[in-house]
Write an enzyme that holds these catalytic residues in place. Structure first.
Site, PDB file in Angstrom:
ATOM      1  N   HIS A 174      -4.764  -3.961  -1.641  1.00 49.63           N
ATOM      2  CA  HIS A 174      -5.212  -5.088  -2.483  1.00 49.63           C
ATOM      3  C   HIS A 174      -5.900  -4.726  -3.470  1.00 49.63           C
ATOM      4  O   HIS A 174      -6.858  -3.702  -3.426  1.00 49.63           O
ATOM      5  CB  HIS A 174      -6.229  -5.693  -1.378  1.00 49.63           C
ATOM      6  CG  HIS A 174      -5.463  -6.070  -0.167  1.00 49.63           C
ATOM      7  ND1 HIS A 174      -5.016  -7.512  -0.177  1.00 49.63           N
ATOM      8  CD2 HIS A 174      -5.244  -5.615   1.043  1.00 49.63           C
ATOM      9  CE1 HIS A 174      -4.342  -7.687   1.084  1.00 49.63           C
ATOM     10  NE2 HIS A 174      -4.673  -6.691   1.803  1.00 49.63           N
TER      11      HIS A 174
ATOM     12  N   ASN B 137      -8.388  -5.543  -5.822  1.00 52.19           N
ATOM     13  CA  ASN B 137      -9.757  -5.740  -5.549  1.00 52.19           C
ATOM     14  C   ASN B 137     -10.471  -4.933  -4.402  1.00 52.19           C
ATOM     15  O   ASN B 137     -11.616  -4.465  -4.604  1.00 52.19           O
ATOM     16  CB  ASN B 137     -10.573  -7.142  -5.693  1.00 52.19           C
ATOM     17  CG  ASN B 137     -10.094  -7.785  -7.087  1.00 52.19           C
ATOM     18  OD1 ASN B 137     -10.880  -7.365  -7.981  1.00 52.19           O
ATOM     19  ND2 ASN B 137      -9.268  -9.046  -7.231  1.00 52.19           N
TER      20      ASN B 137
ATOM     21  N   THR C 239      -4.447 -11.465  -4.984  1.00 51.82           N
ATOM     22  CA  THR C 239      -4.672 -12.904  -5.382  1.00 51.82           C
ATOM     23  C   THR C 239      -5.008 -13.579  -6.800  1.00 51.82           C
ATOM     24  O   THR C 239      -6.143 -13.277  -7.034  1.00 51.82           O
ATOM     25  CB  THR C 239      -5.742 -13.363  -4.383  1.00 51.82           C
ATOM     26  OG1 THR C 239      -5.847 -12.477  -2.951  1.00 51.82           O
ATOM     27  CG2 THR C 239      -5.466 -15.098  -3.737  1.00 51.82           C
TER      28      THR C 239
ATOM     29  N   ARG D  82      -6.601 -15.543  -9.342  1.00 55.37           N
ATOM     30  CA  ARG D  82      -7.748 -16.219  -9.288  1.00 55.37           C
ATOM     31  C   ARG D  82      -8.090 -17.105 -10.634  1.00 55.37           C
ATOM     32  O   ARG D  82      -7.729 -16.579 -11.747  1.00 55.37           O
ATOM     33  CB  ARG D  82      -9.133 -15.090  -8.958  1.00 55.37           C
ATOM     34  CG  ARG D  82      -9.956 -15.709  -7.921  1.00 55.37           C
ATOM     35  CD  ARG D  82     -10.877 -14.648  -7.595  1.00 55.37           C
ATOM     36  NE  ARG D  82     -10.579 -13.303  -7.789  1.00 55.37           N
ATOM     37  CZ  ARG D  82     -11.496 -12.644  -8.743  1.00 55.37           C
ATOM     38  NH1 ARG D  82     -12.486 -13.174  -9.313  1.00 55.37           N
ATOM     39  NH2 ARG D  82     -11.041 -11.258  -8.827  1.00 55.37           N
TER      40      ARG D  82
ATOM     41  N   HIS E  62       0.457 -10.494   6.394  1.00 55.44           N
ATOM     42  CA  HIS E  62      -0.556  -9.890   7.341  1.00 55.44           C
ATOM     43  C   HIS E  62      -0.255 -10.835   8.581  1.00 55.44           C
ATOM     44  O   HIS E  62      -0.341 -11.965   8.663  1.00 55.44           O
ATOM     45  CB  HIS E  62      -1.608 -10.251   6.762  1.00 55.44           C
ATOM     46  CG  HIS E  62      -2.248  -9.407   5.843  1.00 55.44           C
ATOM     47  ND1 HIS E  62      -1.671  -9.125   4.560  1.00 55.44           N
ATOM     48  CD2 HIS E  62      -3.499  -8.663   5.815  1.00 55.44           C
ATOM     49  CE1 HIS E  62      -2.446  -8.326   4.006  1.00 55.44           C
ATOM     50  NE2 HIS E  62      -3.501  -8.102   4.398  1.00 55.44           N
TER      51      HIS E  62
ATOM     52  N   GLU F 299      -3.325  -9.785  13.028  1.00 52.12           N
ATOM     53  CA  GLU F 299      -4.472  -8.810  12.713  1.00 52.12           C
ATOM     54  C   GLU F 299      -5.691  -8.950  13.559  1.00 52.12           C
ATOM     55  O   GLU F 299      -6.388  -7.954  14.063  1.00 52.12           O
ATOM     56  CB  GLU F 299      -5.082  -9.228  11.138  1.00 52.12           C
ATOM     57  CG  GLU F 299      -5.336  -8.156  10.306  1.00 52.12           C
ATOM     58  CD  GLU F 299      -5.979  -8.739   9.061  1.00 52.12           C
ATOM     59  OE1 GLU F 299      -5.344  -9.779   8.762  1.00 52.12           O
ATOM     60  OE2 GLU F 299      -6.534  -7.976   8.202  1.00 52.12           O
TER      61      GLU F 299
ATOM     62  N   ASP G 295      -4.820  -0.247   2.534  1.00 51.78           N
ATOM     63  CA  ASP G 295      -5.210  -1.383   2.684  1.00 51.78           C
ATOM     64  C   ASP G 295      -6.351  -1.922   1.446  1.00 51.78           C
ATOM     65  O   ASP G 295      -6.180  -2.508   0.427  1.00 51.78           O
ATOM     66  CB  ASP G 295      -6.194  -1.659   3.934  1.00 51.78           C
ATOM     67  CG  ASP G 295      -6.038  -3.094   4.027  1.00 51.78           C
ATOM     68  OD1 ASP G 295      -5.630  -4.057   3.263  1.00 51.78           O
ATOM     69  OD2 ASP G 295      -6.636  -3.528   5.548  1.00 51.78           O
ATOM     70  N   ASP G 296      -7.288  -1.069   1.225  1.00 59.90           N
ATOM     71  CA  ASP G 296      -8.635  -1.281   0.653  1.00 59.90           C
ATOM     72  C   ASP G 296      -9.295  -0.130   0.319  1.00 59.90           C
ATOM     73  O   ASP G 296     -10.216   0.287   1.147  1.00 59.90           O
ATOM     74  CB  ASP G 296      -9.533  -2.235   0.980  1.00 59.90           C
ATOM     75  CG  ASP G 296      -8.952  -3.771   1.271  1.00 59.90           C
ATOM     76  OD1 ASP G 296      -8.742  -4.319   0.226  1.00 59.90           O
ATOM     77  OD2 ASP G 296      -8.859  -4.186   2.625  1.00 59.90           O
TER      78      ASP G 296
HETATM   79  P1  5GP Z   1      -7.569  -9.260  -4.305  1.00 63.99           P
HETATM   80  O1  5GP Z   1      -6.533 -10.327  -3.620  1.00 63.99           O
HETATM   81  O2  5GP Z   1      -8.761  -9.795  -4.921  1.00 63.99           O
HETATM   82  O3  5GP Z   1      -7.117  -8.185  -5.256  1.00 63.99           O
HETATM   83  O4  5GP Z   1      -7.967  -8.320  -3.036  1.00 63.99           O
HETATM   84  C1  5GP Z   1      -9.006  -8.718  -2.124  1.00 63.99           C
HETATM   85  C2  5GP Z   1      -8.499  -9.795  -1.067  1.00 63.99           C
HETATM   86  O5  5GP Z   1      -7.393  -9.418  -0.408  1.00 63.99           O
HETATM   87  C3  5GP Z   1      -9.348 -10.525   0.114  1.00 63.99           C
HETATM   88  O6  5GP Z   1     -10.040 -11.559  -0.721  1.00 63.99           O
HETATM   89  C4  5GP Z   1      -8.510 -10.968   1.009  1.00 63.99           C
HETATM   90  O7  5GP Z   1      -7.773 -12.102   0.816  1.00 63.99           O
HETATM   91  C5  5GP Z   1      -7.566  -9.842   0.840  1.00 63.99           C
HETATM   92  N1  5GP Z   1      -7.720  -8.796   1.981  1.00 63.99           N
HETATM   93  C6  5GP Z   1      -8.148  -7.488   1.376  1.00 63.99           C
HETATM   94  N2  5GP Z   1      -8.093  -6.668   2.474  1.00 63.99           N
HETATM   95  C7  5GP Z   1      -7.616  -7.548   3.716  1.00 63.99           C
HETATM   96  C8  5GP Z   1      -7.472  -7.326   5.106  1.00 63.99           C
HETATM   97  O8  5GP Z   1      -7.837  -6.265   5.667  1.00 63.99           O
HETATM   98  N3  5GP Z   1      -6.957  -8.326   5.733  1.00 63.99           N
HETATM   99  C9  5GP Z   1      -6.706  -9.567   5.403  1.00 63.99           C
HETATM  100  N4  5GP Z   1      -6.295 -10.645   5.894  1.00 63.99           N
HETATM  101  N5  5GP Z   1      -6.806  -9.696   3.829  1.00 63.99           N
HETATM  102  C10 5GP Z   1      -7.308  -8.820   3.233  1.00 63.99           C
END
Ligand code: 5GP
Length: 343
Positions: free
Chosen positions: A15, A17, A97, A99, A198, A201, A283-284
């Protein structure tokens, strides 16, 4: 360990962010001091754990720091993609996502265009990494937004020179329901968007998982509670096996987010023993203070796997990418060329 740092790798579950490193957060905080944000709010350090709910609070904080096209470009091009490349990731599927931010004039379309621009900049610079993009649906935003997101992704599938390859379904698994999103996901499938969802989870998602597995998705994120030993079912496992749907597995994320009690109890073991396609991912990497080398090393040490076994795992991940066959061929060649340097 040098072996894992040098091992060529494929990252399929990142992801945007959540991948912003502490160093980059520093920069962002410096640019927006008025927000009064501290590091403890954005990264989960070694040995620390948070509930899944607290993890989702962290994303909200990062979103405050990344809310203009300039931020997105800087974070993606100058930091996240570069860091993955420096970690020997040769192929990366980033997901994010789109935004809208009323305060800064950021639009969802502008968001996606900016990520694409960042990928293009890195490509033009000759960085040794092939990057693609998955447009993410945040499940909590419901049917209408999901439908709009699919429509946007569909536009970019046709106009991004192959950089947008698919769709992700993510967001807080305890909020929203998959059934309501089914029409949007069916539309995505029909227009040729590849889908990584996903699934399972958390433990309470049996019915939804069953429903979404019928699509079927092209890959599954986490799938923590699919198998019977943890309250899933053989029926769910059979659906995954029958359609040979690869799993994206993120060890540190699941342990720090407390959906898995310990590394040795991670479901990687279950799926790996079945010989099912399982791809190790971060993941992150920012939020969970890790990187893909660490995740490979952690899997190897936890489950007693050799360098040769880990090589095979990284090589087999190529089969699971969403980019076309020609890209897979290029990557396989790259792995073949690099192998003598590692063994
Ligand atoms: P972005 O989409 O803003 O680049 O990254 C952050 C977003 O990714 C979070 O707000 C969430 O929607 C999603 N996200 C990040 N890590 C996870 C996770 O471990 N599980 C789930 N279900 N969503 C995640």
């Amino acid at each position: 360990e040098l072996f894992y740092r040098q091992l060529p790798k494929v990252e399929l579950h990142a992801h945007l962010n959540g991948s912003v490193s502490v160093r980059t957060i520093d920069r962002l905080i410096g640019r927006k001091p008025h927000l009064n944000i501290q590091h403890s709010m954005t990264a989960i350090g070694k040995g620390q754990r948070r509930t899944l709910d607290e993890c989702f609070q962290v994303f909200k904080v990062i979103h405050q720091l990344v809310d203009t096209e300039e931020d997105i470009l800087m974070v993606s091009a100058d930091h996240v993609i570069r860091e993955f490349a420096a970690d020997s990731v040769k192929y990366l599927e980033l997901r994010s996502t789109p935004r809208e931010e009323k305060n800064t004039g950021l639009t969802k379309k502008g968001y996606i265009e900016t990520v694409i621009r960042a990928i293009q900049l890195c490509k033009d610079e000759g960085l040794d990494i092939d990057v693609r993009f998955l447009v993410a649906i945040d499940r909590r935003n419901g049917t209408q937004v999901a439908m709009e997101t699919v429509a946007l992704a569909e536009q970019f599938l046709l106009s991004s020179d192959g950089l947008v390859v698919g769709l992700d379904l993510s967001g807080d698994p305890t909020v929203g329901n998959g059934k309501a999103l089914l029409p949007a996901l069916e539309r995505a499938k029909n227009c040729g968007l590849k889908m990584s969802l996903h699934l399972s989870e958390v433990q309470s998602q049996l019915e939804e998982t069953d429903l979404l597995l019928n699509l079927p998705p092209n890959r599954i994120g986490h799938g923590t509670f699919l198998h019977p030993e943890v309250g899933g079912s053989q029926n769910l496992v059979d659906k995954v096996l029958k359609n040979s749907i690869p799993l994206e597995l993120c060890l540190t994320s699941n342990v720090k987010g407390q959906t898995v009690p310990s590394y040795s109890q991670h479901h990687f073991k279950y799926w790996y023993q079945l010989g099912h396609p399982s791809v190790i991912c971060t993941d992150d990497k920012g939020v969970f203070s890790t990187d893909l080398s660490q995740e490979y090393q952690l899997a190897a040490s936890t489950f007693g796997l050799s360098h040769a076994a880990m090589w095979k795992l990284s090589q087999q991940a190529i089969d699971c990418i969403f980019a076309p066959e020609t890209v897979k061929q290029q990557l396989r060649q790259k792995w073949t060329d690099l192998q003598p340097q590692l063994f």
